[in-house]
Enzyme design. Structure first.
Site, PDB file in Angstrom:
ATOM      1  N   ASN A 166       0.971  -1.254   0.112  1.00 24.25           N
ATOM      2  CA  ASN A 166      -0.085   0.028   0.089  1.00 24.25           C
ATOM      3  C   ASN A 166       0.950   1.218  -0.027  1.00 24.25           C
ATOM      4  O   ASN A 166       2.102   1.087  -0.319  1.00 24.25           O
ATOM      5  CB  ASN A 166      -1.028  -0.061   1.191  1.00 24.25           C
ATOM      6  CG  ASN A 166      -0.314  -0.007   2.576  1.00 24.25           C
ATOM      7  OD1 ASN A 166       0.884   0.453   2.732  1.00 24.25           O
ATOM      8  ND2 ASN A 166      -1.061  -0.718   3.489  1.00 24.25           N
ATOM      9  N   ASN A 208      -4.659  -8.297   9.628  1.00 25.51           N
ATOM     10  CA  ASN A 208      -3.553  -8.085   8.815  1.00 25.51           C
ATOM     11  C   ASN A 208      -3.034  -6.585   8.791  1.00 25.51           C
ATOM     12  O   ASN A 208      -3.810  -5.878   9.288  1.00 25.51           O
ATOM     13  CB  ASN A 208      -3.985  -8.150   6.980  1.00 25.51           C
ATOM     14  CG  ASN A 208      -5.046  -7.413   6.710  1.00 25.51           C
ATOM     15  OD1 ASN A 208      -4.818  -6.205   6.445  1.00 25.51           O
ATOM     16  ND2 ASN A 208      -6.191  -7.819   6.850  1.00 25.51           N
ATOM     17  N   TYR A 212      -4.072  -2.988  -4.609  1.00 24.85           N
ATOM     18  CA  TYR A 212      -2.895  -2.835  -4.076  1.00 24.85           C
ATOM     19  C   TYR A 212      -1.894  -2.371  -5.138  1.00 24.85           C
ATOM     20  O   TYR A 212      -2.289  -2.841  -6.194  1.00 24.85           O
ATOM     21  CB  TYR A 212      -2.478  -4.001  -3.167  1.00 24.85           C
ATOM     22  CG  TYR A 212      -3.169  -4.133  -1.716  1.00 24.85           C
ATOM     23  CD1 TYR A 212      -2.421  -3.886  -0.645  1.00 24.85           C
ATOM     24  CD2 TYR A 212      -4.386  -4.540  -1.587  1.00 24.85           C
ATOM     25  CE1 TYR A 212      -2.861  -3.713   0.573  1.00 24.85           C
ATOM     26  CE2 TYR A 212      -4.712  -4.814  -0.265  1.00 24.85           C
ATOM     27  CZ  TYR A 212      -4.280  -4.364   0.737  1.00 24.85           C
ATOM     28  OH  TYR A 212      -4.739  -4.529   1.867  1.00 24.85           O
ATOM     29  N   LYS A 216     -12.817  -0.879  -3.048  1.00 22.27           N
ATOM     30  CA  LYS A 216     -11.953  -0.116  -2.664  1.00 22.27           C
ATOM     31  C   LYS A 216     -10.506  -0.344  -3.149  1.00 22.27           C
ATOM     32  O   LYS A 216      -9.697  -1.423  -3.250  1.00 22.27           O
ATOM     33  CB  LYS A 216     -11.734  -0.284  -1.083  1.00 22.27           C
ATOM     34  CG  LYS A 216     -10.798   0.809  -0.307  1.00 22.27           C
ATOM     35  CD  LYS A 216     -10.900   0.830   1.191  1.00 22.27           C
ATOM     36  CE  LYS A 216     -10.072  -0.335   1.839  1.00 22.27           C
ATOM     37  NZ  LYS A 216     -10.130  -0.155   3.204  1.00 22.27           N
ATOM     38  N   MET A 217      -9.709   0.736  -3.359  1.00 21.69           N
ATOM     39  CA  MET A 217      -8.357   0.391  -3.770  1.00 21.69           C
ATOM     40  C   MET A 217      -7.357   1.408  -3.229  1.00 21.69           C
ATOM     41  O   MET A 217      -7.648   2.327  -2.514  1.00 21.69           O
ATOM     42  CB  MET A 217      -8.179   1.046  -5.374  1.00 21.69           C
ATOM     43  CG  MET A 217      -8.747   2.519  -5.537  1.00 21.69           C
ATOM     44  SD  MET A 217      -8.763   3.020  -7.330  1.00 21.69           S
ATOM     45  CE  MET A 217      -6.945   3.368  -7.701  1.00 21.69           C
ATOM     46  N   LYS A 218      -6.015   1.161  -3.171  1.00 27.04           N
ATOM     47  CA  LYS A 218      -4.922   1.987  -2.465  1.00 27.04           C
ATOM     48  C   LYS A 218      -4.737   3.207  -3.464  1.00 27.04           C
ATOM     49  O   LYS A 218      -4.553   3.224  -4.703  1.00 27.04           O
ATOM     50  CB  LYS A 218      -4.000   1.032  -2.508  1.00 27.04           C
ATOM     51  CG  LYS A 218      -4.221  -0.167  -1.311  1.00 27.04           C
ATOM     52  CD  LYS A 218      -4.536   0.295   0.105  1.00 27.04           C
ATOM     53  CE  LYS A 218      -5.015  -0.878   0.825  1.00 27.04           C
ATOM     54  NZ  LYS A 218      -5.326  -0.677   1.960  1.00 27.04           N
ATOM     55  N   ASP A 259      -8.061   4.575  -0.316  1.00 30.33           N
ATOM     56  CA  ASP A 259      -7.344   4.551   0.861  1.00 30.33           C
ATOM     57  C   ASP A 259      -5.886   4.835   0.776  1.00 30.33           C
ATOM     58  O   ASP A 259      -5.260   4.084   0.005  1.00 30.33           O
ATOM     59  CB  ASP A 259      -7.504   2.974   1.388  1.00 30.33           C
ATOM     60  CG  ASP A 259      -6.921   2.570   2.669  1.00 30.33           C
ATOM     61  OD1 ASP A 259      -6.297   3.627   3.474  1.00 30.33           O
ATOM     62  OD2 ASP A 259      -6.898   1.430   3.138  1.00 30.33           O
ATOM     63  N   ALA A 260      -5.537   5.741   1.686  1.00 30.90           N
ATOM     64  CA  ALA A 260      -4.114   6.335   1.430  1.00 30.90           C
ATOM     65  C   ALA A 260      -3.190   5.742   2.569  1.00 30.90           C
ATOM     66  O   ALA A 260      -1.981   5.966   2.817  1.00 30.90           O
ATOM     67  CB  ALA A 260      -3.885   7.935   1.740  1.00 30.90           C
ATOM     68  N   ASN A 261      -3.837   4.980   3.378  1.00 28.77           N
ATOM     69  CA  ASN A 261      -3.103   4.221   4.503  1.00 28.77           C
ATOM     70  C   ASN A 261      -1.881   5.254   5.336  1.00 28.77           C
ATOM     71  O   ASN A 261      -0.982   4.754   5.820  1.00 28.77           O
ATOM     72  CB  ASN A 261      -1.990   3.142   3.893  1.00 28.77           C
ATOM     73  CG  ASN A 261      -2.908   1.925   3.525  1.00 28.77           C
ATOM     74  OD1 ASN A 261      -3.401   1.765   2.260  1.00 28.77           O
ATOM     75  ND2 ASN A 261      -3.573   1.243   4.451  1.00 28.77           N
ATOM     76  N   GLU A 288     -10.116   7.630   2.540  1.00 30.40           N
ATOM     77  CA  GLU A 288      -9.703   6.863   3.810  1.00 30.40           C
ATOM     78  C   GLU A 288      -8.382   7.137   4.360  1.00 30.40           C
ATOM     79  O   GLU A 288      -7.389   7.174   3.662  1.00 30.40           O
ATOM     80  CB  GLU A 288     -10.026   5.214   3.621  1.00 30.40           C
ATOM     81  CG  GLU A 288      -9.439   4.454   4.884  1.00 30.40           C
ATOM     82  CD  GLU A 288      -9.766   3.096   4.618  1.00 30.40           C
ATOM     83  OE1 GLU A 288      -9.157   2.290   5.575  1.00 30.40           O
ATOM     84  OE2 GLU A 288     -10.365   2.543   3.799  1.00 30.40           O
ATOM     85  N   GLU A 290      -8.836   2.668  11.971  1.00 21.93           N
ATOM     86  CA  GLU A 290      -8.605   1.318  11.874  1.00 21.93           C
ATOM     87  C   GLU A 290      -7.008   1.397  12.844  1.00 21.93           C
ATOM     88  O   GLU A 290      -6.771   0.207  13.341  1.00 21.93           O
ATOM     89  CB  GLU A 290      -8.475   0.904  10.637  1.00 21.93           C
ATOM     90  CG  GLU A 290      -6.934   1.342   9.864  1.00 21.93           C
ATOM     91  CD  GLU A 290      -6.909   0.561   8.516  1.00 21.93           C
ATOM     92  OE1 GLU A 290      -5.520   0.027   8.349  1.00 21.93           O
ATOM     93  OE2 GLU A 290      -7.545   0.953   7.764  1.00 21.93           O
ATOM     94  N   ASP A 314     -11.326  -1.705  14.666  1.00 18.17           N
ATOM     95  CA  ASP A 314     -10.879  -2.916  14.254  1.00 18.17           C
ATOM     96  C   ASP A 314     -10.676  -3.823  15.804  1.00 18.17           C
ATOM     97  O   ASP A 314      -9.636  -3.664  16.213  1.00 18.17           O
ATOM     98  CB  ASP A 314      -9.897  -3.336  13.406  1.00 18.17           C
ATOM     99  CG  ASP A 314      -9.621  -4.885  13.113  1.00 18.17           C
ATOM    100  OD1 ASP A 314     -10.015  -5.627  13.758  1.00 18.17           O
ATOM    101  OD2 ASP A 314      -8.713  -5.254  12.110  1.00 18.17           O
ATOM    102  N   HIS A 337     -12.449  -2.441  10.020  1.00 22.61           N
ATOM    103  CA  HIS A 337     -11.243  -2.729   9.332  1.00 22.61           C
ATOM    104  C   HIS A 337     -10.921  -4.334   9.418  1.00 22.61           C
ATOM    105  O   HIS A 337     -11.468  -4.847  10.409  1.00 22.61           O
ATOM    106  CB  HIS A 337      -9.992  -2.177   9.534  1.00 22.61           C
ATOM    107  CG  HIS A 337      -8.715  -2.788   9.116  1.00 22.61           C
ATOM    108  ND1 HIS A 337      -8.091  -3.492   9.844  1.00 22.61           N
ATOM    109  CD2 HIS A 337      -7.862  -2.648   7.943  1.00 22.61           C
ATOM    110  CE1 HIS A 337      -6.971  -4.028   9.258  1.00 22.61           C
ATOM    111  NE2 HIS A 337      -6.859  -3.413   8.283  1.00 22.61           N
ATOM    112  N   GLU A 368     -15.370  -4.784   6.297  1.00 26.00           N
ATOM    113  CA  GLU A 368     -14.812  -4.838   4.969  1.00 26.00           C
ATOM    114  C   GLU A 368     -14.251  -6.543   4.641  1.00 26.00           C
ATOM    115  O   GLU A 368     -14.787  -7.041   5.555  1.00 26.00           O
ATOM    116  CB  GLU A 368     -13.241  -4.492   5.537  1.00 26.00           C
ATOM    117  CG  GLU A 368     -12.214  -4.498   4.361  1.00 26.00           C
ATOM    118  CD  GLU A 368     -10.876  -3.624   4.789  1.00 26.00           C
ATOM    119  OE1 GLU A 368     -10.196  -2.945   4.056  1.00 26.00           O
ATOM    120  OE2 GLU A 368     -10.498  -3.684   5.970  1.00 26.00           O
ATOM    121  N   SER A 369     -14.240  -6.618   3.385  1.00 24.31           N
ATOM    122  CA  SER A 369     -13.735  -8.130   2.957  1.00 24.31           C
ATOM    123  C   SER A 369     -12.773  -8.096   2.063  1.00 24.31           C
ATOM    124  O   SER A 369     -12.437  -7.063   1.148  1.00 24.31           O
ATOM    125  CB  SER A 369     -15.170  -8.161   2.313  1.00 24.31           C
ATOM    126  OG  SER A 369     -14.775  -9.598   1.425  1.00 24.31           O
TER     127      SER A 369
END
Length: 387
Positions: A19, A53, A154, A180-182, A211-213, A237, A263, A290, A320, A339-340
């Site tokens: 990510n 994870n 990812y 969702k994508m990174k 999602d920018a993590n 996110e 998360e 989470d 999450h 989430e999945s």
């Protein structure tokens, strides 16, 4: 009735994906088994758990601190009031004996992993799916139908826009209507191109979250906010550091659409500070705490109490992690979904065998406990540890 053993093994969940912040090439997870002296249907009751994870295995903490506290607790002191089941709240207190307040780092993951296994065992002893047991305890109606979204997108060596589009199309083909994508792991112009490729692929069939993590400083987060507001996204996110509440609050001035975070907050105190200072909007934003990373369900219940104090509905929570523990919490306590990970972090992600996504939702099967026994590849690994 007592816990007779607690076992842990650190398992690899390595993958060449990355990510915006980390790669997963050396990622591990702890798998735990809480063995009881109770028998059901001719088999000893064992509760299972694992950490989400994105955090590494917790074997050292589990073996050196928390395992012995569970085994050394007076068995009568950790039973429920009726004396016919384990009390997860009392066992949580036993694990946290002699621990200082604060310090919500890896400790919260170790406790959350064991807490999952304890709730699994308690629900199996009760002969109920965990989600139904939770709803009954809260005096509410369980809803076995749960919203789920597909997390992926990812960065991957050699993965071009065609492969990214194909991945997202595969999620739609499996029944998801939010994907969702990174972002943040490439220059903004490249991320814009990737986003437009996915939006072109999914069209009106699904919504896209990004999602920018936690990668961005304020300037970059604002630049992305200005770019992202051109698109009808499901959410933006974790733009910046999870504890930088001022950054999160500032972004709300530039991004009118829904945002998501939480998360990487590991306690109800962190959640309270986020709601106090993070500028989040209860009519549109999403909270992603989470339980497996944040001291477990016992602490998650405290977090939900904090949300209520600030006027937030539990329906704004979509945890999450992509694990069945949060699915049970969502169904039992009325969260907004879960989430999945349809293809990643196996065998720990996903649903019991036979469960299918339809119109972005799954229906929880009536399996006692969390439901691990319904997923053949996962329960095989778990029973190897326990038996």
């Amino acid at each position: 009735m007592r816990i007779v053993d607690v076992r842990e093994i650190t398992k690899p969940i390595a993958s060449p994906i990355r990510n915006a912040y980390i790669d997963f090439s050396k990622m591990t997870a702890s798998l735990v088994a809480v063995v009881t002296d109770v028998e059901r249907d001719g088999r000893r009751v064992v509760g299972y758990g694992f950490n989400s994870n994105g955090r590494y295995g917790q074997g050292g903490l589990i073996r050196e601190r928390f395992r012995d506290r569970l085994l050394e607790a007076d068995p009568k002191s950790v039973l429920n009031q009726a004396g016919d089941n384990l009390d997860p709240h009392k066992l949580w207190a036993a694990m946290m004996a002699n621990e200082k307040p604060g310090g919500h780092g890896e400790r919260s993951v170790a406790v959350g992993t064991l807490d999952m296994a304890i709730w699994d065992a308690a629900a199996k002893i009760a002969g109920q799916p965990l989600f139904r047991m939770l709803a009954e305890r809260e005096g509410r109606e369980a809803d076995p139908r749960v919203f789920v979204y597909a997390a992926g997108g990812y960065y991957y060596p050699g993965k071009d826009d065609t492969a990214l589009r194909g991945e997202m199309r595969s999620y739609l083909n499996r029944g998801y209507n939010v994907v969702k994508m990174k972002i943040g792991g490439a220059p903004i112009a490249e991320d814009r191109r990737r986003i437009e490729a996915v939006l072109d692929e999914i069209g009106s069939e699904a919504r896209l979250a990004v999602d920018a993590n936690g990668r961005f400083d304020l300037e970059t987060g604002i630049a992305y906010a200005r770019m992202l507001r051109e698109y009808p996204l499901f959410w933006y996110e974790e733009a910046g550091d999870p504890l930088d509440y001022a950054l999160q609050a500032a972004l709300s001035e530039f991004y009118p659409g829904p945002m998501a975070t939480g998360e990487n907050l590991f306690s109800h105190q962190d959640a309270r500070n986020l709601l106090r200072y993070g500028g989040l909007r209860p009519d549109r934003d999403w909270l992603q705490f989470d339980c497996a990373l944040s001291y477990g369900l016992v602490e998650y219940l405290r977090t939900l109490d904090v949300l209520a104090q600030f006027g937030w509905s539990p329906t704004r929570c979509i945890p999450h992690g992509g694990h069945q523990m949060s699915l049970n919490i969502a169904a039992g306590l009325g969260l907004g979904g879960n989430e999945s990970y349809p293809d990643l972090f196996q065998p720990y992600g996903g649903f019991p065998d036979g469960v299918r996504v339809e119109d972005g939702h799954i229906v929880m099967p009536d399996i006692p406990g969390i439901g691990f026994e319904g997923k053949a590849d996962l329960i095989r690994v778990m029973r190897e540890l326990a038996e």
